[in-house]
Design an enzyme around this catalytic site. Structure first.
Site, mmCIF file in Angstrom:
data_model
loop_
_atom_site.group_PDB
_atom_site.id
_atom_site.type_symbol
_atom_site.label_atom_id
_atom_site.label_comp_id
_atom_site.label_asym_id
_atom_site.label_seq_id
_atom_site.Cartn_x
_atom_site.Cartn_y
_atom_site.Cartn_z
ATOM 1 N N ARG A 76 0.970 -1.496 -0.013
ATOM 2 C CA ARG A 76 -0.258 0.075 -0.077
ATOM 3 C C ARG A 76 0.909 1.254 -0.509
ATOM 4 N NH1 ARG A 76 -2.358 -3.493 -1.316
ATOM 5 N NH2 ARG A 76 -3.821 -4.867 -0.495
ATOM 6 N N SER B 51 -11.110 0.883 4.014
ATOM 7 C CA SER B 51 -10.309 0.486 5.206
ATOM 8 C C SER B 51 -8.978 1.766 5.496
ATOM 9 C CB SER B 51 -9.151 -0.605 4.536
ATOM 10 O OG SER B 51 -9.720 -1.871 4.197
ATOM 11 N N GLU C 142 -4.758 5.368 6.357
ATOM 12 C CA GLU C 142 -4.723 4.693 4.891
ATOM 13 C C GLU C 142 -5.129 5.627 4.183
ATOM 14 O OE1 GLU C 142 -3.540 2.639 2.328
ATOM 15 O OE2 GLU C 142 -3.918 1.706 3.724
#
Length: 378
Positions: A166, A250, A370
């Site tokens: 990520r 998320s 995130e």
């Protein structure tokens, strides 16, 4: 390249927060995007590039600068680099899930497990999006980008983007700036041309997540449908009728920890090694063998943990909120923070801090957000 009346960013982000910017411009093509960005950078104004708005938490105050909306779209099939591989060049503003749907219809495999992820194609390499064992890093060939420092347009191979879990050199992590400040214009992918007929599902992660029996044969369209059903059950597919989807997906990253730290956690905490834990094979030529086998060098294998498990086991239940706050933990997935009732960015941030504090107190882990935070602090 129309300059439009600025819209509140709460209307353009999936978390539904953010005031209106001073200025807003729609870039409808790649060339318009290049021109707009060069002009904005030359002006010295603060700027924000907006794609699908699905990975942003924007503060409640008006944005003092220019928001550039990336509206370019289109998929081009290039010459195949080798038999069985299809190469696609996609405009940055193209909707990611539209690309997945098109690739599935063409019988192209490699991104079907990422069905239903909101946002645009240009944003996907920035955070190396992934789901169910697939990441864009697996199929990404290169990106065409415009560099803020030089204003030049260059094509950058995937291997130079620092793609990790990520992350990439282009990502704005909380509390830091990107290693390379640039905006993606187009994305080039290589996908396996396997056709539309059912085939054995070889991905263990995908098979377990859907779930389907070992040895099952599924078409790409059937895999996509099952992925969408799975994500919808978690509130991870945008749906105006479902308030749990008013989120950034998320909200916290799954933490990466050392093997030693992972062993200190309860056995029930899900963890996955970031590389093979098998001992490496040592080959010694028979002529050189003297009866001694050297010991393998010690390895520090890192483990990915389930942030959702940490949150739930820190006593934070699905559907909870703080007092009368309008920010909620999703009723379907503990990892998502939702704005169900036209709440503010401040309320979302307050809930995020509460989650961080509880997990840190119980497990000694500081969860990292995130989404990109604009005008908001945790």
């Amino acid at each position: 390249m129309p300059e439009i009346d600025p819209l509140p960013l709460a209307q353009l982000t999936t978390l539904r927060t953010g005031g209106a910017p001073e200025r807003m411009i729609d870039a409808l093509t790649r060339d318009e995007l290049v021109t707009v960005l060069r002009d904005v950078w030359a002006s010295g104004d603060d700027w924000l590039v907006l794609g699908g708005g699905s990975n942003l938490l924007v503060g409640d105050e008006p944005f003092e600068g220019t928001v550039v909306r990336v509206r370019s779209a289109g998929v081009e099939r290039l010459a195949a680099p080798e038999p069985g591989i299809a190469r696609l060049r996609v405009q940055a503003g193209h909707a990611w899930d539209d690309l997945v749907a098109q690739s599935v219809a063409w019988g192209l495999s490699g991104i079907e497990g990422m069905s239903g992820i909101p946002g645009t194609v240009g944003a996907a390499p920035v955070q190396n999006v992934g789901a169910y064992g697939q990441e864009i890093a697996d199929t990404l060939v290169a990106v065409e980008l415009i560099d803020e420092t030089t204003g030049q347009v260059v094509e950058v191979p995937a291997g130079e983007l620092g793609l990790g879990f990520r992350t990439s050199v282009l990502k704005h992590h909380y509390g830091s700036v990107p290693a390379r400040r640039a905006v993606i214009l187009t994305v080039t992918l290589d996908l396996a041309d396997i056709g539309t007929a059912p085939r054995p599902l070889t991905s263990d992660r995908l098979r377990q997540a859907l779930p389907v029996a070992a040895g099952a044969e599924l078409s790409l369209a059937e895999v996509r449908d099952l992925v969408l059903q799975t994500r919808r059950a978690k509130g991870m597919v945008l749906d105006d009728a479902d308030p749990d989807t008013r989120s950034a997906g998320s909200f916290f990253q799954n933490p990466i920890v050392s093997e030693q730290f992972a062993r200190s956690l309860p056995d029930a905490c899900p963890r996955w090694p970031m590389e093979s834990t098998r001992e490496p094979v040592i080959v010694i030529p028979l002529a050189a063998y003297d009866g001694y086998v050297p010991r393998a060098a010690p390895r520090n294998v890192q483990y990915k943990l389930s942030a959702a498990w940490l949150i739930e086991n820190a006593g934070i239940r699905k559907g909870m909120r703080l007092g009368r706050s309008r920010a909620f933990i999703s009723s379907k997935h503990a990892l998502a923070l939702t704005n169900r009732e036209d709440g503010t960015a401040a309320e979302v941030a307050e809930l995020a801090r509460f989650v961080q504090q509880r997990v840190a107190a119980d497990f000694g882990i500081e969860l990292q957000p995130e989404p990109v935070l604009v005008g908001v602090e945790l």
